[in-house]
Motif scaffolding. Structure first.
Motif, PDB file in Angstrom:
ATOM      1  N   GLN A 242     105.139 -23.306  74.683  1.00  0.00           N
ATOM      2  CA  GLN A 242     105.310 -21.980  73.253  1.00  0.00           C
ATOM      3  C   GLN A 242     103.962 -21.314  74.417  1.00  0.00           C
ATOM      4  OE1 GLN A 242     101.450 -24.717  71.433  1.00  0.00           O
ATOM      5  NE2 GLN A 242     103.574 -24.315  69.733  1.00  0.00           N
ATOM      6  N   LYS A 243     103.434 -21.771  76.110  1.00  0.00           N
ATOM      7  CA  LYS A 243     102.587 -20.530  76.816  1.00  0.00           C
ATOM      8  C   LYS A 243     104.425 -19.699  77.614  1.00  0.00           C
ATOM      9  CE  LYS A 243      99.298 -23.484  78.089  1.00  0.00           C
ATOM     10  NZ  LYS A 243      98.333 -23.567  79.239  1.00  0.00           N
ATOM     11  N   LYS A 244     105.517 -20.468  77.689  1.00  0.00           N
ATOM     12  CA  LYS A 244     106.622 -19.191  77.941  1.00  0.00           C
ATOM     13  C   LYS A 244     107.044 -18.331  76.912  1.00  0.00           C
ATOM     14  CE  LYS A 244     108.403 -22.988  81.654  1.00  0.00           C
ATOM     15  NZ  LYS A 244     109.568 -23.558  81.730  1.00  0.00           N
ATOM     16  N   GLN A 245     107.345 -19.134  75.528  1.00  0.00           N
ATOM     17  CA  GLN A 245     107.064 -18.211  74.931  1.00  0.00           C
ATOM     18  C   GLN A 245     106.016 -16.906  74.836  1.00  0.00           C
ATOM     19  OE1 GLN A 245     107.606 -20.293  70.792  1.00  0.00           O
ATOM     20  NE2 GLN A 245     109.561 -19.151  69.961  1.00  0.00           N
ATOM     21  N   SER A 246     105.177 -17.621  74.400  1.00  0.00           N
ATOM     22  CA  SER A 246     104.054 -15.709  74.289  1.00  0.00           C
ATOM     23  C   SER A 246     104.365 -15.186  75.360  1.00  0.00           C
ATOM     24  CB  SER A 246     102.284 -17.333  74.341  1.00  0.00           C
ATOM     25  OG  SER A 246     102.673 -18.170  73.292  1.00  0.00           O
ATOM     26  N   ALA A 247     104.431 -15.633  76.869  1.00  0.00           N
ATOM     27  CA  ALA A 247     104.373 -14.811  77.475  1.00  0.00           C
ATOM     28  C   ALA A 247     105.162 -14.134  77.321  1.00  0.00           C
ATOM     29  CB  ALA A 247     104.626 -15.381  79.196  1.00  0.00           C
ATOM     30  N   ARG A 248     106.791 -14.206  77.410  1.00  0.00           N
ATOM     31  CA  ARG A 248     108.444 -13.961  76.779  1.00  0.00           C
ATOM     32  C   ARG A 248     107.752 -12.715  76.151  1.00  0.00           C
ATOM     33  NH1 ARG A 248     113.243 -13.814  73.603  1.00  0.00           N
ATOM     34  NH2 ARG A 248     114.768 -12.795  75.382  1.00  0.00           N
ATOM     35  N   ILE A 249     106.987 -13.653  75.397  1.00  0.00           N
ATOM     36  CA  ILE A 249     106.953 -11.728  73.711  1.00  0.00           C
ATOM     37  C   ILE A 249     106.010 -11.339  74.158  1.00  0.00           C
ATOM     38  CG2 ILE A 249     105.590 -12.188  70.967  1.00  0.00           C
ATOM     39  CD1 ILE A 249     106.342 -14.937  70.754  1.00  0.00           C
ATOM     40  N   GLU A 250     104.649 -12.069  74.648  1.00  0.00           N
ATOM     41  CA  GLU A 250     103.673  -9.956  75.673  1.00  0.00           C
ATOM     42  C   GLU A 250     104.858  -9.063  76.530  1.00  0.00           C
ATOM     43  OE1 GLU A 250     100.986  -9.230  74.724  1.00  0.00           O
ATOM     44  OE2 GLU A 250     101.233 -10.681  73.086  1.00  0.00           O
ATOM     45  N   ARG A 251     105.717  -9.744  77.195  1.00  0.00           N
ATOM     46  CA  ARG A 251     106.556  -8.814  78.237  1.00  0.00           C
ATOM     47  C   ARG A 251     107.274  -8.364  77.489  1.00  0.00           C
ATOM     48  NH1 ARG A 251     107.282 -14.229  81.028  1.00  0.00           N
ATOM     49  NH2 ARG A 251     109.194 -14.201  80.427  1.00  0.00           N
ATOM     50  N   LEU A 252     107.528  -8.811  76.184  1.00  0.00           N
ATOM     51  CA  LEU A 252     108.735  -7.364  75.136  1.00  0.00           C
ATOM     52  C   LEU A 252     108.237  -6.690  74.870  1.00  0.00           C
ATOM     53  CD1 LEU A 252     111.129 -10.991  73.652  1.00  0.00           C
ATOM     54  CD2 LEU A 252     112.128  -8.839  75.075  1.00  0.00           C
ATOM     55  N   LYS A 253     106.751  -6.843  73.955  1.00  0.00           N
ATOM     56  CA  LYS A 253     105.918  -6.243  73.571  1.00  0.00           C
ATOM     57  C   LYS A 253     106.054  -5.029  74.566  1.00  0.00           C
ATOM     58  CE  LYS A 253     103.510  -9.309  70.229  1.00  0.00           C
ATOM     59  NZ  LYS A 253     102.617  -9.230  69.802  1.00  0.00           N
ATOM     60  N   VAL A 254     105.205  -5.509  75.380  1.00  0.00           N
ATOM     61  CA  VAL A 254     105.210  -3.833  76.494  1.00  0.00           C
ATOM     62  C   VAL A 254     106.164  -3.654  76.535  1.00  0.00           C
ATOM     63  CG1 VAL A 254     104.648  -4.508  79.047  1.00  0.00           C
ATOM     64  CG2 VAL A 254     103.120  -5.271  77.854  1.00  0.00           C
ATOM     65  N   GLN A 255     107.836  -4.181  76.897  1.00  0.00           N
ATOM     66  CA  GLN A 255     108.477  -3.239  77.098  1.00  0.00           C
ATOM     67  C   GLN A 255     109.030  -2.353  75.541  1.00  0.00           C
ATOM     68  OE1 GLN A 255     111.699  -6.367  77.965  1.00  0.00           O
ATOM     69  NE2 GLN A 255     111.181  -7.070  80.528  1.00  0.00           N
ATOM     70  N   ASN A 256     109.179  -2.956  75.058  1.00  0.00           N
ATOM     71  CA  ASN A 256     109.363  -2.350  73.554  1.00  0.00           C
ATOM     72  C   ASN A 256     108.053  -1.413  73.972  1.00  0.00           C
ATOM     73  OD1 ASN A 256     110.284  -1.700  71.412  1.00  0.00           O
ATOM     74  ND2 ASN A 256     108.445  -2.947  70.119  1.00  0.00           N
ATOM     75  N   ARG A 257     107.094  -1.186  73.687  1.00  0.00           N
ATOM     76  CA  ARG A 257     105.699   0.450  73.886  1.00  0.00           C
ATOM     77  C   ARG A 257     106.637   0.451  75.009  1.00  0.00           C
ATOM     78  NH1 ARG A 257     101.475  -2.011  76.154  1.00  0.00           N
ATOM     79  NH2 ARG A 257     101.839  -3.906  74.025  1.00  0.00           N
ATOM     80  N   THR A 258     107.188   0.500  76.007  1.00  0.00           N
ATOM     81  CA  THR A 258     107.519   1.825  77.302  1.00  0.00           C
ATOM     82  C   THR A 258     108.708   1.965  76.869  1.00  0.00           C
ATOM     83  OG1 THR A 258     106.485   0.398  78.793  1.00  0.00           O
ATOM     84  CG2 THR A 258     108.113   1.730  79.397  1.00  0.00           C
ATOM     85  N   LEU A 259     109.122   1.487  76.407  1.00  0.00           N
ATOM     86  CA  LEU A 259     110.115   2.358  75.656  1.00  0.00           C
ATOM     87  C   LEU A 259     110.198   3.443  74.957  1.00  0.00           C
ATOM     88  CD1 LEU A 259     113.320  -1.588  75.281  1.00  0.00           C
ATOM     89  CD2 LEU A 259     112.711   1.284  76.848  1.00  0.00           C
ATOM     90  N   ARG A 260     108.938   3.088  73.299  1.00  0.00           N
ATOM     91  CA  ARG A 260     109.053   3.899  73.126  1.00  0.00           C
ATOM     92  C   ARG A 260     107.988   5.183  73.050  1.00  0.00           C
ATOM     93  NH1 ARG A 260     106.336  -0.402  69.082  1.00  0.00           N
ATOM     94  NH2 ARG A 260     105.120  -0.269  70.703  1.00  0.00           N
ATOM     95  N   GLU A 261     107.236   5.113  73.669  1.00  0.00           N
ATOM     96  CA  GLU A 261     106.730   5.824  74.687  1.00  0.00           C
ATOM     97  C   GLU A 261     107.966   6.908  75.606  1.00  0.00           C
ATOM     98  OE1 GLU A 261     104.194   4.268  77.393  1.00  0.00           O
ATOM     99  OE2 GLU A 261     102.219   3.435  76.094  1.00  0.00           O
ATOM    100  N   ASN A 262     108.623   6.495  76.251  1.00  0.00           N
ATOM    101  CA  ASN A 262     109.848   6.780  77.475  1.00  0.00           C
ATOM    102  C   ASN A 262     110.792   7.894  75.762  1.00  0.00           C
ATOM    103  OD1 ASN A 262     109.280   5.845  79.704  1.00  0.00           O
ATOM    104  ND2 ASN A 262     110.956   4.398  79.892  1.00  0.00           N
ATOM    105  N   LEU A 263     110.875   7.313  74.586  1.00  0.00           N
ATOM    106  CA  LEU A 263     112.020   7.884  73.709  1.00  0.00           C
ATOM    107  C   LEU A 263     110.849   8.715  73.329  1.00  0.00           C
ATOM    108  CD1 LEU A 263     114.229   7.951  71.307  1.00  0.00           C
ATOM    109  CD2 LEU A 263     112.967   6.410  70.111  1.00  0.00           C
ATOM    110  N   ILE A 264     109.704   8.898  72.765  1.00  0.00           N
ATOM    111  CA  ILE A 264     109.252  10.300  72.797  1.00  0.00           C
ATOM    112  C   ILE A 264     109.001  11.343  73.955  1.00  0.00           C
ATOM    113  CG2 ILE A 264     106.866  11.059  72.132  1.00  0.00           C
ATOM    114  CD1 ILE A 264     105.744   8.316  70.782  1.00  0.00           C
ATOM    115  N   ALA A 265     109.519  11.092  75.119  1.00  0.00           N
ATOM    116  CA  ALA A 265     109.420  11.624  76.358  1.00  0.00           C
ATOM    117  C   ALA A 265     110.749  12.121  75.772  1.00  0.00           C
ATOM    118  CB  ALA A 265     108.660  11.167  76.483  1.00  0.00           C
ATOM    119  N   VAL A 266     111.664  11.416  76.229  1.00  0.00           N
ATOM    120  CA  VAL A 266     112.791  12.052  75.988  1.00  0.00           C
ATOM    121  C   VAL A 266     112.925  13.191  74.589  1.00  0.00           C
ATOM    122  CG1 VAL A 266     115.196  11.175  75.320  1.00  0.00           C
ATOM    123  CG2 VAL A 266     113.960  10.583  77.529  1.00  0.00           C
TER     124      VAL A 266
END
Length: 133
Positions: free
Chosen positions: A6-30
């Motif tokens: 569960q901890k591994k899965q939660s950590a993975r979900i958090e990493r994916l959320k951060v990556q998703n947020r970064t990608l959205r910010e990059n898309l806005i900039a592009v």
């Protein structure tokens, strides 16, 4: 599922959320950059179109834009000029010089600020043009 998984899965979900947020910010900039580039392109098209002297924009040896003045002087339609090699328009009397300058351009060597060359109209008429590089 045990607590370690569960901890591994939660950590993975958090990493994916951060990556998703970064990608959205990059898309806005592009998208913002794309808008600025499109505006600059529209302004350059308007400038070329309104220019009272013949103007060609050549990229990688192909004509990508030409104004009404140039079309009128040479007698070609827009469709006949776009994506055509600029060297196709050069009169045989000037072809050696224009080819030499063209080679210099693609080899990265310095170019003259301008030179004169003869272009051939659709009717075969030889016309003198000042070319700015």
């Amino acid at each position: 599922m045990d607590s370690g998984q569960q901890k591994k899965q939660s950590a993975r979900i958090e990493r994916l959320k951060v990556q998703n947020r970064t990608l959205r910010e990059n898309l806005i900039a592009v998208k913002k950059e794309k808008g600025l580039l499109l505006k600059a392109l529209e302004e350059s098209h308007a400038l070329i179109k309104k220019n009272p002297v013949a103007a060609f924009i050549v990229q990688q040896e192909k004509i990508i834009q030409v104004n009404d003045t140039a079309r009128g002087q040479l007698g070609y339609s827009n469709e006949e000029l776009l994506n055509r090699s600029f060297l196709d328009l050069v009169h045989p009397d000037s072809l050696e010089q224009a080819t030499r300058i063209n080679r210099r351009m693609f080899s990265g060597k310095p170019l003259p600020d301008y030179y004169e060359t003869y272009l051939m109209g659709k009717d075969g008429e030889k016309q003198l043009f000042e070319i700015r590089t």
